[in-house]
Design an enzyme around this catalytic site. Structure first.
Site, PDB file in Angstrom:
ATOM      1  CG  HIS A  83      -0.415   0.123   2.521  1.00  0.00           C
ATOM      2  ND1 HIS A  83      -0.385  -0.912   3.431  1.00  0.00           N
ATOM      3  CD2 HIS A  83       0.145   1.171   3.160  1.00  0.00           C
ATOM      4  CE1 HIS A  83       0.158  -0.497   4.558  1.00  0.00           C
ATOM      5  NE2 HIS A  83       0.487   0.773   4.421  1.00  0.00           N
ATOM      6  CG  ASP A 127       0.085  -4.289   2.769  1.00  0.00           C
ATOM      7  OD1 ASP A 127       0.504  -3.751   1.721  1.00  0.00           O
ATOM      8  OD2 ASP A 127      -0.212  -3.635   3.793  1.00  0.00           O
ATOM      9  CB  SER A 220       2.606   2.003   6.295  1.00  0.00           C
ATOM     10  OG  SER A 220       1.287   1.813   6.696  1.00  0.00           O
TER      11      SER A 220
END
Length: 267
Positions: A83, A127, A220
């Site tokens: 992402h 991910d 992240s």
């Protein structure tokens, strides 16, 4: 649920990824906080300088705004969350303080982004993404690769997560220096109870039962390191970080080692 990414512009109304934005100038990285900046390491401490030499900072767009964390796997490859993908990316290595120029820093252009073919942006499954650098990083005390684990971690395993995300939640406060926090791999039943019908084999939860320690927005793609090996990548979690009973969710890299190795061989 919230992705632990920071973006630019206004806050999204739905789940957000942990991304932290900063501006990197020619010789110095100056951190800027946008309206979307909301998460960093919670309940941790400033990392000892160069203690996480695999730590990467992803810089997006022509203005080189800090977006995500990552981890150096070899001289020319960095891994991060899928992402975190953007059309233009650079990677800063050897960084500790994002607001200062540092003699150890290296900023390298990304020439290839390889997202896992089964990445699902809706469920956040699979991910992960590999970034090929234009030229090899100079390996030394402050810049050094880390190995992806071969074995999945058992519940209770002690791990460390690092990043430049927010140090408080829900009100965001961003640090200049890299933050570290020690957390443990959560039992499957704890993870499933916190996020019913959401957790897949490609995910692993980590935190502490009492809360107060967690990754958060801005972290992240950053590394979850257990026993000296890369076990996971910061992926998503609750909108408010570090709540009791709600561990952070990480990409479970033990499930992807073969794909990672094959992709890095296929230049």
């Amino acid at each position: 649920m919230s992705l632990r990414v920071l973006g630019s512009g206004t806050w999204p109304s739905a789940p957000k990824m942990f991304l932290l934005l900063t501006a990197l100038q020619v010789l110095a990285i100056a951190m800027t906080q946008s309206q979307e900046d909301e998460n960093k390491i919670i309940g941790g401490h400033t990392c000892t300088r160069s203690s996480q030499p695999w730590q990467a900072a992803l810089l997006a767009g022509p203005r080189r705004r800090f977006l995500c964390g990552g981890a150096l796997l070899s001289g020319q490859w960095v891994i991060t969350a899928a992402h975190c993908g953007r059309p233009i990316l650079q990677v800063a290595l050897g960084k500790h303080n994002l607001r200062r120029w540092e003699a150890t820093q290296q900023v390298l252009r990304v020439v290839r982004q390889v997202t896992h073919p089964n990445y699902n942006s809706r469920t956040h499954d699979n991910d992960l993404m590999l970034l090929q650098l234009q030229q090899p990083a100079r390996i030394g005390r402050a810049v050094r690769p880390i190995e992806v684990t071969q074995a999945c971690a058992s519940p209770g395993t002690s791990c460390r997560v690092s990043g430049w995300g927010t140090i408080s939640s829900p009100i965001a406060r961003y640090p200049a220096s890299l933050q570290c926090v020690n957390i443990n791999i959560s039992p499957d039943e704890v993870c499933q109870k916190a996020y019913p019908r959401t957790i897949t084999p490609g995910m692993v939860c980590a935190g502490v039962p009492q809360g107060g320690k967690d990754s958060c927005q801005g972290d992240s793609g950053g590394p979850l390191v257990c026993r000296g090996q890369l076990q996971g990548l910061v992926s998503w979690g609750m909108e408010r970080c570090a709540l009791p009973g709600y561990p952070g969710v990480y990409t479970n890299l033990c499930k992807y080692r073969s794909w990672i190795e094959e992709t890095m061989r296929d230049k």
